[in-house]
Motif scaffolding. Structure first.
Motif, short mmCIF file in Angstrom:
data_model
loop_
_atom_site.label_atom_id
_atom_site.label_comp_id
_atom_site.label_asym_id
_atom_site.label_seq_id
_atom_site.Cartn_x
_atom_site.Cartn_y
_atom_site.Cartn_z
N GLY A 1 0.82 -1.20 0.00
CA GLY A 1 0.00 0.00 0.00
C GLY A 1 0.85 1.25 0.00
N LYS A 2 1.94 1.25 0.76
CA LYS A 2 2.83 2.40 0.80
C LYS A 2 3.49 2.61 -0.55
CE LYS A 2 6.84 4.30 3.24
NZ LYS A 2 7.86 4.07 4.30
N THR A 3 3.88 1.52 -1.19
CA THR A 3 4.51 1.62 -2.51
C THR A 3 3.55 2.21 -3.52
OG1 THR A 3 5.93 -0.29 -2.05
CG2 THR A 3 5.63 0.32 -4.35
N LEU A 4 2.30 1.75 -3.52
CA LEU A 4 1.31 2.27 -4.45
C LEU A 4 1.03 3.75 -4.19
CD1 LEU A 4 -1.26 -0.67 -4.62
CD2 LEU A 4 0.49 -0.06 -6.29
N THR A 5 0.99 4.11 -2.92
CA THR A 5 0.77 5.51 -2.56
C THR A 5 1.90 6.38 -3.09
OG1 THR A 5 -0.44 4.88 -0.57
CG2 THR A 5 0.42 7.11 -0.65
#
Length: 203
Positions: A3-7
């Motif tokens: 999720g952090k990577t996509l953000t």
């Protein structure tokens, strides 16, 4: 972590939209204020639209997805890379129209670096003839500790800009400064000051 990577990827896309749009604002203002006309074609390019979506399904933990506008190869041609994130040098493109677009994107980087007082520029320019995707934001090492951008934010790629960038007809026509010493900006603040981060696209 996913999720952090996509953000982070979406954040890069949003920043790329703003930084890229600022170039067109500058160009319009430059032509108007100097009563000039471009002696060559200005490529019209933009980044794809994107958004984060979540789905829980049977699980209570949501799954995140990064949704992006499709680049239709029947309209945009084959996917190609114009400039990568390891260097600001234009890639060796055989097609003259692709080379023209790549030089415009190199000009975009040049202007973005000036606009942000040596703080940021868009890199990893890739996609079709007019639609671009998956950008990286290259930032000054003074900002890296803030973890603003994705893993593609390579310090070497930022620091080598002055050596790798070759000014072209877009840079020369627009009379962009070639001094990349941004220790202080025009208002006397350090280059990583708050005001240097303000980017206006309504020029």
């Amino acid at each position: 972590l996913k999720g952090k990577t996509l953000t982070m990827e979406l954040r890069c896309l949003l920043w790329a939209h703003v930084l890229h749009s600022a170039v067109y604002g500058f160009t319009r203002r430059f032509l108007r204020e100097n009563n000039k006309e471009l002696p060559f074609t200005l490529p019209w390019m933009r980044f794809v639209h994107g958004a984060l979506a979540s789905s829980t399904g049977a699980s209570t933990v949501p799954t995140l997805y990064l949704l992006e506008e499709v680049i239709d190869q029947s309209k945009e041609g084959a996917f190609r890379k114009y400039i990568n994130n390891a260097s600001a040098a234009v890639l060796d493109l055989k097609n003259p129209e692709d080379r023209h677009r790549a030089e415009f994107l190199a000009f975009c980087q040049h202007y973005q670096l000036i606009k942000t007082h040596g703080t940021l520029f868009v890199s990893d320019y890739q996609g079709g003839e007019s639609l671009l995707t998956d950008p990286q934001i290259m930032s000054s090492p003074s900002l890296d500790s803030r973890q603003l951008f994705a893993d593609g934010n390579i310090g070497k790629g930022f620091e080598s800009f002055q050596n790798d960038h070759v000014c072209n007809k877009f840079c020369e026509f627009s009379e962009l400064q070639r001094d990349f010493d941004f220790k202080t900006n025009v208002e006397g603040e350090d280059s990583d000051g708050v005001k240097s981060m303000a980017i206006s696209v309504a020029e």
